[in-house]
Every structure is written in structure tokens, then in C-alpha cells.
Design a protein around this motif. Sequence first.
Motif, PDB file in Angstrom:
ATOM      1  N   ALA A 136      36.000  38.218  37.103  1.00 57.17           N
ATOM      2  CA  ALA A 136      35.557  39.588  37.379  1.00 57.17           C
ATOM      3  C   ALA A 136      34.373  39.961  36.491  1.00 57.17           C
ATOM      4  O   ALA A 136      33.430  40.622  36.938  1.00 57.17           O
ATOM      5  CB  ALA A 136      36.707  40.561  37.173  1.00 57.17           C
ATOM      6  N   PRO A 164      43.455  49.525  42.515  1.00 59.84           N
ATOM      7  CA  PRO A 164      43.513  48.230  41.826  1.00 59.84           C
ATOM      8  C   PRO A 164      44.645  47.368  42.367  1.00 59.84           C
ATOM      9  O   PRO A 164      45.765  47.852  42.554  1.00 59.84           O
ATOM     10  CB  PRO A 164      43.751  48.616  40.360  1.00 59.84           C
ATOM     11  N   SER A 175      43.555  44.853  36.846  1.00 57.79           N
ATOM     12  CA  SER A 175      42.287  45.465  37.246  1.00 57.79           C
ATOM     13  C   SER A 175      42.124  46.882  36.711  1.00 57.79           C
ATOM     14  O   SER A 175      41.120  47.529  36.998  1.00 57.79           O
ATOM     15  CB  SER A 175      42.193  45.492  38.779  1.00 57.79           C
TER      16      SER A 175
END
Length: 525
Positions: free
Chosen positions: A487, A153, A158
Motif C-alpha cells: 500500500a 476499509p 487499512s
Amino acid sequence: MDQPTQDNRIRNVVIVGGGTAGWMAAASLQRHFQGSPLNITLIESSEIGTIGVGEATIPTIRNFYQNLGLSDLDVMRATGATCKLGIRFNDWLRPGSSFIHPFGLFGQDLRGVPFHHYWQRLKALGETAGIGEYSLGASLAKGGKFTQPSRNPPSSMSVFDWALHFDASLFAKLMRQVAETAGVTRIDARITKVNLRSEDGFIASVNLDNGSTVAGEFFIDCSGFRGLLIEEALQTGYEDWSQWLLCDRALAVQSEGSGEPPPYTDVTAQTAGWRWRIPLQHRYGNGYVYSSRHISDDEAMVELKRAVPDPLLHEPRQIRFTPGRRLKAWNKNCVALGLAAGFLEPLESTSIALIETGIEKIKQLFPDRTFNQGVIDEFNDMSRLEMERVRDFIILHYKANQRDDTAFWRDCQAVEIPDTLKHKIELFRERGHFIRYRWEMFQPASWLAIYTGFDILPRTWDPSIDGLDVESLRRGMAEMRKAVKAAVDAAPTHGDFLDKYAKPALSPLSPAKAGGQIEPEAMRV
């Protein structure tokens, strides 16, 4: 000339009871001791049913089965599983409220100051963005999306994890297949008598209804609430926690499902407890956990049936339990796992996770025939602390509610909570500080999710951020939310992921395939 050291190594382990706990223990221990002269025998009766309520897990289950040589897709296809990014709590704070406890982090820490202090600073200035908007896991779940976490990540923004919703009976069947393929011996029989050694009260053997006797040196009790070995034979005792956890019964029922399954467990507050809804690919699991002091069994049945939106596949089954733990998880030459060791309730899906940690502790502290008391004491101390800390986390969900519509929720607010939990709450309110212990299942991000979901907030924020330019802080936080949203927008739906990668196999894994591993990249989209 030195005399040879006596060989005190244990050669025969007997597991009493199959189901999820028994077969997980058998598969994991056989794998751990592969190549050694240790023999593992599991005794279960096909005439005796298992509880099998638990269908939701936490991310540690993935490490467990991966250590057995199984991939995520292996298990998902064999058990009709769906992905679980967290738990959505409906109506717990008050009617109409909702929040998600994700398996992942919130925001990004800056300058050594935890993220929630920055969020709290902006909240005091009128910023309305919920903390879940800074969590990729929570936002994916809310959007009905799913994708694999990044192996590397780029930032804490993330970082999220995931678990499974699976058919518990199919998972136990899969564990049995792995265990037997690896060499575990299964005996299908009912135990009629437990034989204790006269000199020290240790378990020597068990008599079976087929007329045979099975001897062992180390016994693992997976016989469920009954505690055939740990309680009926060894009379270990039980610590009742119902003064803190009021629910003592559950109704469980499977139903048909319709529409795309959500990537989270739904838990919804009810009149005298809460209702779960767990999506599988081939059906849904539903249940009502309630307090018999606040609602009758018949009333609870009506309430559950009214709430389930799909046709039921059978009549709901009732399970009665006393929340608490066995006074000793390890007594003499017997260790209890699963329901035999204790039970809190299904909230936060801790039952299977406690089986996992129990198995790990057995591996770490595996005894020899001397059964050193220091080893046993260490196991029991670790088990007690972990169970108490899970208990406190669950109590928090009830204590923090702000409902006043039924006696149950008012009584939950009035509970005098353990000092350990009181101390944790006080430190978070005062300084936004999380206490971390070694033997603790839930980490600070989980506590933050529950604290904020129930409006338990620090009185102030870290004073070091008072010098930050407010507009710069606003822009930075807006960028975090924007990155999370981008995302989520780019991710496929949960249903698309399942259709592409995880459709159930025609039958659970064949022994030949059980060791296969699928590269994580094959699951990414």
C-alpha cells in the motif's frame, strides 16, 4: 389559569479575545445556533498579538471545520497546510532512537485478542520487525507518502487517519471570516474594566477603551494565559502541574523550508527539553520547549538556532508558561477556552483539540440565565477529567525516557507520577491491558505507540495464543507487513499530493466559497 413560564433563555454571548480559540468558538457556536435569537459578539484588540504557536493538530480538527461547511482542501489551500499522519519522536528513548506515533491502528486483532499480543509473542521468539511495520499510517509517514484513507476499509490494517499542519494565524483568519459571514459581531477594542454584579459576583459587562460598554449574559474567556475574565475578574485559581511537567518555557521561530515537506511532525529531544519542526507549504515552524531550571534562556536560544537547518525568518519569540489548569473551567457565568483554561505544552498537539472539546461541551450544556449549578459542575468535572488524562499521557513521554546524558532527562525519570498514570502503566506491563475512560482524548492505539516506542512492554502475552502454530503465526504476520508495504509503495509522495490538490489559494476563502464542500473522492489518488 396557568401563568406563562418565564423566559430564561440567554440572548447575548460575549467572547473576549480572538485568535484561534475565540474565532473557533464564534464560528462554531454561531453555526450551532443559526436561526435562533442568540447574539454573539467577539471583542478583540488588533493592537494585542496572539500566541499562535500551535500549527500541528490532531484528526478531530477535520470534523470541526467540516461541521462549518469547509472541506479539507478549502482549509489546506487557505492556510498553506500540509498533511499530518502522526508524530516522529527522535532521541526520546535514547540518543539515536526514533519511532512514529501514527493516527491509526496497528495490525489486526484476531480471535478477540488484541494485535499487540501476537506481536509480543513473535518478538519473544526473535522476530525483529518493529510494531510500526504493521501500521499503514506509520509506514506512509516514514516513507514520505500520503493518500486518503479508505471510506470502507477492508480490514483494520487499512485504518488510519490524518490531521493538518497549518498556519495558525491564517486558520484564525479563516474562522473569523466564517463567523462574521454567519452573523457574529466583532468589536475592535481593548477592555479597560470588567464589571461584576454586586448581588452574586457574575460578570455584567465590560468597558472598552473606545468609551462603550458591552453587556452580556454568558461570557467566554479566550484572552490567553492572562485569563482576563476567569482569573483577573473572577479569581478562579490555578492548579500548578510543574511537579510532573518540568518544561515551563518555549522559543518559537519560523524558518524557510527546503525539499519535500514530510507528512508528520518532528519532535527531537534536546539538552533540557525537546524541539519541534512543523512543515507548512510556505515555511516551517520550529521551537524549543524547555525547563528554565535546567538551561538558561540564552543557552536555549543558541541550541535552537544551531538546530534549525534553514534560514530564520525572524528572531525566536519566548513564551513563558506554568503547566496546569484553571481550578474551574466554568465559574459563575464565564467559561474559559484555550490558554485561559490551562496549558500543558505543545507536545502531542492537544491545545487546539482541547478548544474543540471545550466548545462541544458548551453546546451540550449551554445554560439559561439561572446558571444551574449542576450544569456548571458537570462541565467542570468533564473538563478536569479530560485535562488530567491528557496530562498523564504527556507525562508518560518524559517518565519513560532512558537517557542519562543530561540532568533534565534524569530528573524526568525520577518524577513521582500520578497514581492514575501509574495504574495504567502497571496494568499494561502485567497484562497488556488498556484502561479506557469516557473523557479521554487518546485511545489505546496511541498509548500502544508510546508504550512500545519507549520499550514499555507487557511481561507476557495473552495465554490463549500459546496454542497457535508458530510458523503459521509468522506467515500471517509477514503477510500483514507485506500488505502494508504494498500500500505504501503504491501511494504518491506527500509532495505530489500537495502539488496536485492543495496548493495555497491567493487569499483565504471568500465568504461565497466558505460553505462549499469538495467530495472526498476528489482528493484520492
